[in-house]
Design a protein around this motif. Structure first.
Motif, PDB file in Angstrom:
ATOM      1  N   SER A 156      -6.999  12.001-142.116  1.00  0.00           N
ATOM      2  CA  SER A 156      -5.719  12.475-142.658  1.00  0.00           C
ATOM      3  C   SER A 156      -5.819  12.861-144.126  1.00  0.00           C
ATOM      4  CB  SER A 156      -4.640  11.393-142.493  1.00  0.00           C
ATOM      5  OG  SER A 156      -4.452  11.071-141.129  1.00  0.00           O
ATOM      6  N   GLU A 157      -5.066  13.874-144.494  1.00  0.00           N
ATOM      7  CA  GLU A 157      -4.927  14.246-145.900  1.00  0.00           C
ATOM      8  C   GLU A 157      -3.868  13.389-146.575  1.00  0.00           C
ATOM      9  OE1 GLU A 157      -5.728  16.572-149.346  1.00  0.00           O
ATOM     10  OE2 GLU A 157      -6.764  16.433-147.430  1.00  0.00           O
ATOM     11  N   ALA A 158      -2.868  12.969-145.791  1.00  0.00           N
ATOM     12  CA  ALA A 158      -1.789  12.124-146.309  1.00  0.00           C
ATOM     13  C   ALA A 158      -1.339  11.165-145.219  1.00  0.00           C
ATOM     14  CB  ALA A 158      -0.608  12.969-146.780  1.00  0.00           C
ATOM     15  N   VAL A 159      -1.001   9.934-145.632  1.00  0.00           N
ATOM     16  CA  VAL A 159      -0.489   8.930-144.701  1.00  0.00           C
ATOM     17  C   VAL A 159       0.754   8.285-145.305  1.00  0.00           C
ATOM     18  CG1 VAL A 159      -0.938   6.791-143.450  1.00  0.00           C
ATOM     19  CG2 VAL A 159      -2.798   8.436-143.785  1.00  0.00           C
ATOM     20  N   PHE A 160       1.827   8.276-144.545  1.00  0.00           N
ATOM     21  CA  PHE A 160       3.073   7.625-144.945  1.00  0.00           C
ATOM     22  C   PHE A 160       3.314   6.459-143.983  1.00  0.00           C
ATOM     23  CE2 PHE A 160       3.266  11.896-146.519  1.00  0.00           C
ATOM     24  CZ  PHE A 160       3.914  11.807-147.733  1.00  0.00           C
ATOM     25  N   VAL A 161       3.587   5.278-144.529  1.00  0.00           N
ATOM     26  CA  VAL A 161       3.780   4.085-143.710  1.00  0.00           C
ATOM     27  C   VAL A 161       5.218   3.624-143.798  1.00  0.00           C
ATOM     28  CG1 VAL A 161       3.081   1.691-143.318  1.00  0.00           C
ATOM     29  CG2 VAL A 161       1.388   3.381-144.083  1.00  0.00           C
ATOM     30  N   LYS A 162       5.829   3.395-142.648  1.00  0.00           N
ATOM     31  CA  LYS A 162       7.163   2.790-142.617  1.00  0.00           C
ATOM     32  C   LYS A 162       7.189   1.734-141.527  1.00  0.00           C
ATOM     33  CE  LYS A 162      11.339   1.853-143.569  1.00  0.00           C
ATOM     34  NZ  LYS A 162      11.319   0.472-144.065  1.00  0.00           N
ATOM     35  N   THR A 184       6.424  -4.329-145.299  1.00  0.00           N
ATOM     36  CA  THR A 184       5.097  -3.744-145.205  1.00  0.00           C
ATOM     37  C   THR A 184       4.336  -3.882-146.510  1.00  0.00           C
ATOM     38  OG1 THR A 184       6.155  -2.099-143.786  1.00  0.00           O
ATOM     39  CG2 THR A 184       3.862  -1.729-144.358  1.00  0.00           C
ATOM     40  N   SER A 185       4.994  -3.575-147.624  1.00  0.00           N
ATOM     41  CA  SER A 185       4.326  -3.688-148.909  1.00  0.00           C
ATOM     42  C   SER A 185       4.010  -5.142-149.248  1.00  0.00           C
ATOM     43  CB  SER A 185       5.182  -3.063-150.014  1.00  0.00           C
ATOM     44  OG  SER A 185       6.417  -3.733-150.145  1.00  0.00           O
ATOM     45  N   ARG A 186       4.792  -6.070-148.717  1.00  0.00           N
ATOM     46  CA  ARG A 186       4.546  -7.496-148.970  1.00  0.00           C
ATOM     47  C   ARG A 186       3.221  -7.946-148.364  1.00  0.00           C
ATOM     48  NH1 ARG A 186       6.682 -12.165-146.657  1.00  0.00           N
ATOM     49  NH2 ARG A 186       7.989 -10.925-145.269  1.00  0.00           N
ATOM     50  N   GLY A 246      -3.013  -5.968-136.764  1.00  0.00           N
ATOM     51  CA  GLY A 246      -2.552  -4.584-136.724  1.00  0.00           C
ATOM     52  C   GLY A 246      -2.165  -4.057-138.089  1.00  0.00           C
ATOM     53  N   THR A 247      -1.263  -4.750-138.750  1.00  0.00           N
ATOM     54  CA  THR A 247      -0.758  -4.305-140.053  1.00  0.00           C
ATOM     55  C   THR A 247      -1.865  -4.273-141.100  1.00  0.00           C
ATOM     56  OG1 THR A 247       1.417  -5.249-139.551  1.00  0.00           O
ATOM     57  CG2 THR A 247       0.920  -4.785-141.873  1.00  0.00           C
ATOM     58  N   VAL A 248      -2.617  -5.355-141.213  1.00  0.00           N
ATOM     59  CA  VAL A 248      -3.663  -5.437-142.232  1.00  0.00           C
ATOM     60  C   VAL A 248      -4.800  -4.470-141.918  1.00  0.00           C
ATOM     61  CG1 VAL A 248      -5.365  -6.953-143.313  1.00  0.00           C
ATOM     62  CG2 VAL A 248      -3.064  -7.801-142.824  1.00  0.00           C
ATOM     63  N   GLY A 249      -5.156  -4.347-140.652  1.00  0.00           N
ATOM     64  CA  GLY A 249      -6.230  -3.435-140.287  1.00  0.00           C
ATOM     65  C   GLY A 249      -5.922  -2.002-140.665  1.00  0.00           C
ATOM     66  N   VAL A 250      -4.704  -1.566-140.391  1.00  0.00           N
ATOM     67  CA  VAL A 250      -4.296  -0.210-140.737  1.00  0.00           C
ATOM     68  C   VAL A 250      -4.225  -0.031-142.251  1.00  0.00           C
ATOM     69  CG1 VAL A 250      -2.311   1.358-140.701  1.00  0.00           C
ATOM     70  CG2 VAL A 250      -3.148   0.349-138.577  1.00  0.00           C
ATOM     71  N   MET A 274       1.929   9.647-139.981  1.00  0.00           N
ATOM     72  CA  MET A 274       2.947   8.647-140.291  1.00  0.00           C
ATOM     73  C   MET A 274       2.730   7.434-139.402  1.00  0.00           C
ATOM     74  SD  MET A 274       7.098   8.951-140.474  1.00  0.00           S
ATOM     75  CE  MET A 274       6.975   9.893-141.986  1.00  0.00           C
ATOM     76  N   VAL A 275       2.615   6.259-140.043  1.00  0.00           N
ATOM     77  CA  VAL A 275       2.497   5.002-139.318  1.00  0.00           C
ATOM     78  C   VAL A 275       3.893   4.410-139.199  1.00  0.00           C
ATOM     79  CG1 VAL A 275       1.474   2.699-139.291  1.00  0.00           C
ATOM     80  CG2 VAL A 275       0.181   4.642-140.224  1.00  0.00           C
ATOM     81  N   ILE A 276       4.312   4.150-137.969  1.00  0.00           N
ATOM     82  CA  ILE A 276       5.679   3.709-137.689  1.00  0.00           C
ATOM     83  C   ILE A 276       5.653   2.327-137.055  1.00  0.00           C
ATOM     84  CG2 ILE A 276       7.695   4.125-136.226  1.00  0.00           C
ATOM     85  CD1 ILE A 276       7.658   6.101-138.423  1.00  0.00           C
ATOM     86  N   GLY A 277       6.442   1.391-137.615  1.00  0.00           N
ATOM     87  CA  GLY A 277       6.524   0.056-137.033  1.00  0.00           C
ATOM     88  C   GLY A 277       7.803  -0.635-137.449  1.00  0.00           C
ATOM     89  N   GLY A 278       7.720  -1.950-137.641  1.00  0.00           N
ATOM     90  CA  GLY A 278       8.886  -2.712-138.057  1.00  0.00           C
ATOM     91  C   GLY A 278       9.764  -3.138-136.899  1.00  0.00           C
ATOM     92  N   THR A 279      10.846  -3.833-137.241  1.00  0.00           N
ATOM     93  CA  THR A 279      11.786  -4.318-136.224  1.00  0.00           C
ATOM     94  C   THR A 279      13.032  -3.454-136.107  1.00  0.00           C
ATOM     95  OG1 THR A 279      12.831  -5.804-137.823  1.00  0.00           O
ATOM     96  CG2 THR A 279      11.023  -6.704-136.513  1.00  0.00           C
ATOM     97  N   LYS A 280      13.322  -2.658-137.139  1.00  0.00           N
ATOM     98  CA  LYS A 280      14.518  -1.812-137.119  1.00  0.00           C
ATOM     99  C   LYS A 280      14.145  -0.436-136.578  1.00  0.00           C
ATOM    100  CE  LYS A 280      16.602  -4.229-141.038  1.00  0.00           C
ATOM    101  NZ  LYS A 280      17.085  -4.131-142.440  1.00  0.00           N
ATOM    102  N   ALA A 281      14.019  -0.372-135.264  1.00  0.00           N
ATOM    103  CA  ALA A 281      13.554   0.862-134.628  1.00  0.00           C
ATOM    104  C   ALA A 281      14.511   2.021-134.845  1.00  0.00           C
ATOM    105  CB  ALA A 281      13.357   0.629-133.129  1.00  0.00           C
ATOM    106  N   THR A 282      15.796   1.734-134.958  1.00  0.00           N
ATOM    107  CA  THR A 282      16.785   2.795-135.128  1.00  0.00           C
ATOM    108  C   THR A 282      16.456   3.658-136.343  1.00  0.00           C
ATOM    109  OG1 THR A 282      18.512   1.451-134.105  1.00  0.00           O
ATOM    110  CG2 THR A 282      19.228   3.298-135.458  1.00  0.00           C
ATOM    111  N   ASP A 283      16.069   3.024-137.445  1.00  0.00           N
ATOM    112  CA  ASP A 283      15.752   3.763-138.664  1.00  0.00           C
ATOM    113  C   ASP A 283      14.547   4.670-138.483  1.00  0.00           C
ATOM    114  OD1 ASP A 283      17.839   2.572-139.979  1.00  0.00           O
ATOM    115  OD2 ASP A 283      16.617   1.073-140.988  1.00  0.00           O
ATOM    116  N   VAL A 284      13.467   4.110-137.945  1.00  0.00           N
ATOM    117  CA  VAL A 284      12.232   4.890-137.869  1.00  0.00           C
ATOM    118  C   VAL A 284      12.294   5.957-136.785  1.00  0.00           C
ATOM    119  CG1 VAL A 284      10.815   3.093-138.880  1.00  0.00           C
ATOM    120  CG2 VAL A 284      11.127   3.128-136.412  1.00  0.00           C
TER     121      VAL A 284
END
Length: 404
Positions: free
Chosen positions: A319-325, A361-363, A339-343, A197-207
Motif C-alpha cells: 500500500s501507498e497509504a493505510v488508514f486505520v479505524k 486503536t491508538s491506545r 490481530g490488532t498488534v500484528g497489523v 483501510m483497516v476496519i474494526g472496532g465494536t461500533k460497526a455503524t460508524d465504520v
C-alpha cells in the motif's frame, strides 16, 4: 492546507483564549494521562513562550455521567508537560473567572473550569446562536484572540467550539493543523499506489458508513472486529450474531444489513474478510478456528486469527497509504491482541503514509510498546476522524475557517 490562520499569526502580547480537548478517563476522581495532554502541551507551550497571556478551556464528561467532574486535576496533569505551572480557577465566565483572567501575566497559563458546567455550552445550535450566548459574549470581551486546538471535538456545535470564532480573531493550534491535514489526506491527497483501510472496532455503524462513503478513494478494505463478523454474516457465514453475554451484533445488523449487503455486493473484490477467528477455549486459552469450519456460532469471537493477520500483511506492505479505524480484536486482553498488534506492526514496518484512528486503536500502540514515530500520524480524534473520512463537515473547523 486549510484556509485558517495558525497560532504563528497571532499579534504579539495578546490575551488568548484556547479551546483544548482534555476529556479523559476518570479513575478515583482523577483524570488519567493520555496523548491529549502531551499533544496540546505543544500549543500551550508555544503560545506561552511567545509571551501571550494564555487562558485555556476544555470539557470533561457530560452532566449526569460519572466522569463529569472538575478540571482541577487536568491542570496538574497538563503542567507536567510544560516548563511552567497551569493555574486553575473553578469558574467558567463569572466574576471569579474574569478576575483570574485579568491577573494572568505574559507567559502565564490559566485553565478555566469544565465548559460543560456552563448552561450555554452543550445544546447543539448554529454558530450564530452560540455567538450570542452570555458565555461567549462575556469572555470574548476580555480577549484579543481565540485558538481552537480541539480537533477531536470539532464535530460538535458547542459554544466554546463554534461561538467564539464569530466574534474574535481566530487561529488554529498545533493539534488542529496536524489532525486536519492527516485525517483529510484520504480526500485531499493523491496517492500513486493502493490506498488501504483497516476496519474494526465494536461500533460497526460508524465504520460501515465510512465504507459506504469513501467510494473510489480506497482500493481495499481489511476487516476485523464487529464489522468483520457482520460482513462475514452478509457473505453467508454463520457468525455475526449475538451469543450469551453479547449484545453487539444483532442490533447493529438490523440497522445496517442493507448497507452491508450493498457495499459487499458492489465492492466484493476490494473487501477482504477474516479467514479465521479467535475465541477462549474451555481452559481459558486462545484458540482459533477457520471461518469455513464454523457450522454455528456458539461462542464469542474476540480477535481475527493468525492466518488472517498473515494474509493482510502483504496487502499492507503493497500500500501507498493505510488508514486505520478500529481495532481488529479485544487487544486489552493480551490473548486477543494478535490481530490488532500484528497489523499495527506491519504498518509501522512499511514505508506507507499511515494514519491510525483515535481512541482504542491508538491506545494499543502504547500498551504494546510500539513507537508513534513509525506512523505518519496517530490521531487523538474519534467522531471527528469518522467525519473527516466520510467528507462530512466539521462545525468547529468551518467556524474557524469562516472567522468573524
Amino acid at each position: 492546507m486549510p484556509s485558517f490562520e495558525t497560532i504563528d499569526d497571532i499579534p504579539p502580547n495578546s490575551r488568548v483564549l484556547v479551546r483544548l480537548d482534555l476529556n479523559s478517563p476518570i479513575e478515583d476522581g482523577e483524570p488519567q494521562d493520555n496523548r491529549r495532554f502531551s499533544r496540546h502541551a505543544r500549543t500551550v507551550q508555544d503560545l506561552a513562550n511567545a509571551g501571550h497571556r494564555v487562558v485555556l478551556m476544555a470539557h470533561q464528561g457530560r452532566p449526569g455521567r460519572e466522569d463529569f467532574t472538575s478540571l482541577e486535576g487536568h491542570a496538574k496533569l497538563l503542567s507536567s508537560y510544560l516548563d511552567r505551572d497551569v493555574a486553575f480557577v473553578g469558574d467558567v465566565f463569572g466574576d471569579e473567572a474574569l478576575g483570574a483572567i485579568e491577573a494572568v501575566d505574559a507567559g502565564e497559563v490559566l485553565l478555566l473550569e469544565n465548559t460543560r458546567m456552563c448552561a450555554d455550552e452543550l445544546p447543539e445550535e448554529p454558530p450564530e446562536a452560540k455567538a450570542e450566548t452570555a458565555f461567549v459574549q462575556t469572555l470574548s470581551a476580555v480577549f484579543d484572540a481565540y485558538v481552537n486546538d480541539a480537533y477531536s471535538a470539532a464535530h460538535r456545535e458547542h459554544a466554546s467550539l463554534v461561538g467564539f470564532p464569530l466574534v474574535l480573531p481566530s487561529y488554529a493550534g498545533r493539534v488542529m493543523v496536524a489532525e486536519y491535514e492527516a485525517n483529510t489526506a484520504i480526500t485531499t491527497r493523491d496517492f500513486d499506489g493502493p490506498v488501504t483501510m483497516v476496519i474494526g472496532g465494536t461500533k460497526a455503524t460508524d465504520v460501515i458508513e465510512v465504507m459506504a462513503e469513501v467510494g473510489d478513494l480506497v482500493d481495499r478494505f481489511l476487516l476485523g472486529g464487529v464489522a468483520g463478523e457482520l460482513f462475514l454474516r452478509a457473505a453467508g457465514h454463520p457468525v455475526g450474531t449475538d451469543v450469551e453475554g453479547s449484545e453487539l451484533y444483532d442490533d447493529q445488523w438490523e440497522r445496517n444489513h442493507e448497507t452491508i449487503e450493498r457495499v459487499l455486493e458492489e465492492r466484493r473484490e476490494e473487501i477482504h474478510l477474516p479467514t479465521d477467528l479467535a475465541y477462549e477455549d474451555d481452559e481459558g486459552e486462545r484458540a482459533e478456528v477457520m471461518v469455513e469450519d464454523i457450522d454455528e456460532k456458539t461462542t464469542a469471537f474476540f480477535d481475527v486469527g493468525s492466518a488472517t493477520v498473515e494474509a493482510y500483511a502483504p496487502k499492507i506492505r503493497d500500500s501507498e497509504a493505510v488508514f486505520v479505524k478500529g481495532a481488529l480484536g479485544m487487544f486489552e486482553d493480551e490473548r486477543f491482541a494478535i490481530g490488532t498488534v500484528g497489523v499495527l506492526e506491519t504498518i509501522g514496518e512499511s514505508d506507507c503514509f499511515s494514519v491510525i484512528g483515535g481512541g482504542d486503536t491508538s491506545r494499543a500502540i502504547t500498551l504494546y510498546g510500539l513507537s508513534e514515530d513509525d506512523y505518519s500520524h496517530v490521531s487523538i480524534a474519534g467522531g471527528a476522524y469518522i467525519r473527516a473520512l466520510t467528507g462530512e463537515p466539521l462545525p468547529g473547523v468551518e467556524a474557524l475557517q469562516k472567522g468573524p
